[in-house]
Design an enzyme around this catalytic site. Structure first.
Site, short mmCIF file in Angstrom:
data_model
loop_
_atom_site.label_atom_id
_atom_site.label_comp_id
_atom_site.label_asym_id
_atom_site.label_seq_id
_atom_site.Cartn_x
_atom_site.Cartn_y
_atom_site.Cartn_z
N THR A 157 47.43 -79.94 38.09
CA THR A 157 47.00 -79.33 39.35
C THR A 157 45.63 -78.72 39.15
OG1 THR A 157 49.21 -78.93 40.15
CG2 THR A 157 47.53 -77.39 40.91
N HIS B 232 58.42 -85.49 40.53
CA HIS B 232 58.35 -84.23 39.78
C HIS B 232 59.71 -83.53 39.90
CE1 HIS B 232 56.79 -80.91 37.71
NE2 HIS B 232 55.76 -80.58 38.47
N ASN C 156 59.88 -78.31 35.65
CA ASN C 156 59.08 -77.09 35.75
C ASN C 156 59.51 -76.12 36.85
OD1 ASN C 156 57.90 -78.57 33.77
ND2 ASN C 156 55.84 -78.60 34.64
N TYR D 187 60.60 -76.65 39.92
CA TYR D 187 60.37 -76.99 41.32
C TYR D 187 61.65 -77.54 41.97
CZ TYR D 187 55.65 -75.92 39.95
OH TYR D 187 54.54 -75.27 39.47
N ASN E 149 62.45 -69.30 31.31
CA ASN E 149 61.79 -68.04 31.63
C ASN E 149 60.44 -68.22 32.30
OD1 ASN E 149 61.46 -65.33 31.86
ND2 ASN E 149 61.17 -64.91 29.67
C1 LIG Z 1 45.94 -76.46 34.72
C2 LIG Z 1 47.30 -77.11 34.60
C3 LIG Z 1 47.88 -77.70 35.71
C4 LIG Z 1 49.11 -78.35 35.61
N1 LIG Z 1 49.64 -78.98 36.70
C5 LIG Z 1 50.77 -79.72 36.60
C6 LIG Z 1 51.26 -80.48 37.69
O1 LIG Z 1 50.68 -80.54 38.78
N2 LIG Z 1 52.41 -81.17 37.50
C7 LIG Z 1 53.09 -81.16 36.30
O2 LIG Z 1 54.12 -81.81 36.19
N3 LIG Z 1 52.63 -80.47 35.25
C8 LIG Z 1 51.49 -79.77 35.35
N4 LIG Z 1 50.99 -79.10 34.26
C9 LIG Z 1 51.64 -79.28 32.95
C10 LIG Z 1 50.95 -80.41 32.18
O3 LIG Z 1 51.24 -81.66 32.78
C11 LIG Z 1 51.43 -80.46 30.72
O4 LIG Z 1 52.84 -80.54 30.72
C12 LIG Z 1 50.99 -79.23 29.91
O5 LIG Z 1 49.60 -79.03 30.03
C13 LIG Z 1 51.37 -79.39 28.43
O6 LIG Z 1 50.75 -80.55 27.88
P1 LIG Z 1 49.47 -80.39 26.91
O7 LIG Z 1 49.93 -79.56 25.74
O8 LIG Z 1 49.09 -81.78 26.50
O9 LIG Z 1 48.41 -79.69 27.68
C14 LIG Z 1 49.78 -78.40 34.36
C15 LIG Z 1 49.20 -77.77 33.24
C16 LIG Z 1 47.97 -77.14 33.35
C17 LIG Z 1 47.36 -76.52 32.12
#
Ligand SMILES: Cc1cc2nc3c(=O)[nH]c(=O)nc-3n(C[C@H](O)[C@H](O)[C@H](O)COP(=O)(O)O)c2cc1C
Length: 361
Positions: free
Chosen positions: A25, A174, A177, A179, A233
């Site tokens: 996002t 989705h 998380n 939702y 959490n």
């Molecule tokens: C800025 C930001 C926005 C995110 N938005 C979404 C989202 O829209 N949908 C989703 O399923 N996960 C979202 N996530 C989670 C990421 O998809 C991912 O699971 C998380 O960053 C961990 O992976 P990484 O360690 O490779 O960053 C978001 C994470 C971040 C940091």
């Protein structure tokens, strides 16, 4: 032996590598209609060397929104606007799925024209919505009736139809998380006593209804599902002794479908607080799930390669690394250092911290 650079095929779609951009996002749809813009198209274009891009969560209805300036995929204008994004990615030889999102109770009346957010059960939970006026406690949500659940299933289907029209290669549901779909799966947020509450089967029913409806209008093998069995959490969600058995049941049942992939997250920092957390998600669910497994959270080049080489997953998704490294694939290939993302611009507006991270020369 396969590694991150090996190609992979999902639903007849050839991915050039197994480095997937996770949904992120970014809140740049700051316009009245929450439509994708040329800036958003440029952002995805810059990242199109990923084997597959998964878009930011995109609301399937006006009631599905919980954050500022997130794009939608329910209206005709939104559908038309996404075409510039899919074209930009396809022109570069990339592939893109859209993440279909309904936040459920993780919202606030300020986002919903004064209406209460929707949820499986009208129970209190601990969450502060990020409204334009700052953090505000989420109210006790409205408990969805069976008829209202059917309407949301239809909204998911409509969003999937729009996604196909907009030129996406597929969709990701989705269901993680904290939702809406996850709220139905978890007993901490779902205390219903009808066909959508109680047993594993009942709590998973909504998700399966969504998949069953969607596959009527698009290829089943272009539908991905995102789950996060150790989510804890956050957004008022808590692990209980029932959580992992629920996901075992649900993921086993996903084997009845020929999905594009199952997208799972390894447990995060907060899961360590709970004795009910499964700390080796890929390992556990690789044994249960027979289809394509995509794994996420905290992977580096080395650990991503390792999980693929060892057969622990088929695809690895990277979130934060893609924010400041549009050419992440090339950086991995060349062993170059990764740039650090600026957290203050994650959800801001404009190009800064969005499209201005340079690629290597
Ligand atoms: C800025 C930001 C926005 C995110 N938005 C979404 C989202 O829209 N949908 C989703 O399923 N996960 C979202 N996530 C989670 C990421 O998809 C991912 O699971 C998380 O960053 C961990 O992976 P990484 O360690 O490779 O960053 C978001 C994470 C971040 C940091």
């Amino acid at each position: 032996m396969n590694n991150l650079f090996s190609s992979y095929s999902i639903g007849g779609l050839k991915l050039n590598n197994r480095i997937i951009m996770a949904p992120l996002t970014r809140g740049r749809a700051n316009n009245d209609k929450n439509i994708a813009t040329p800036l958003i198209a440029e952002y995805y274009r810059q990242r199109s060397t990923a084997g597959l891009l998964i878009s930011e969560g995109s609301q399937i209805s006006t009631m599905g929104v919980g954050y500022m300036n997130t794009p939608g995929i329910y209206s005709e204008e939104q559908t038309q606007a996404w075409k510039q994004v899919t074209k930009a990615v396809h022109d570069e030889g990339g592939k893109i799925f859209i993440q279909l999102w309904h936040v459920g109770r993780v919202s606030h009346p300020d986002f919903l024209d004064g209406k209460l957010p929707l949820a499986p059960s009208a129970i209190e939970f601990d969450y502060n919505a990020r409204t334009p006026q700052g953090p505000k406690p989420a109210p006790i949500p409205h408990e969805l009736s069976v008829g209202e659940i059917a309407e949301i299933v239809a909204e998911f289907k409509n969003a999937a139809k729009n996604a196909m029209e907009a030129g996406f290669d597929g969709v990701e549901i989705h269901a993680s998380n904290g939702y809406l779909l996850h709220q139905f799966i978890a007993p901490c947020s779902n205390i219903r006593t009808d066909d959508y509450g109680g047993s594993f089967e009942n709590r998973s029913r909504f998700l399966f209804e969504v998949i069953d409806e969607m596959k009527k209008i698009m290829p089943e093998n272009r539908i991905g599902v995102r789950l996060n069995p150790s989510y804890h959490n956050d957004h008022g969600m808590f692990l209980t002794e029932d959580t992992i058995p629920t996901f075992d049941f649900l993921i086993e049942k996903l084997n009845d479908y020929n999905l594009a992939y199952l997208h799972l997250s390894e447990s995060g920092r907060r899961a360590k607080e709970s004795r009910f957390a499964e700390t080796q998600i890929a390992k556990r669910y690789r044994k249960i799930y027979k289809g394509t497994l995509m794994i996420n959270r905290g992977f580096t080049y080395e650990s991503g390669n390792k999980v693929i080489e060892e057969g622990g997953a088929d695809l690895v998704s990277y979130g934060v690394p893609f924010i400041a490294n549009p050419d992440l694939v090339r950086r991995f290939e060349s062993g170059s250092a990764l740039a650090e993302a600026d957290t203050s611009t994650y959800y801001s507006t404009g190009a800064k911290g969005f499209t201005d991270y340079p690629a290597l020369d």
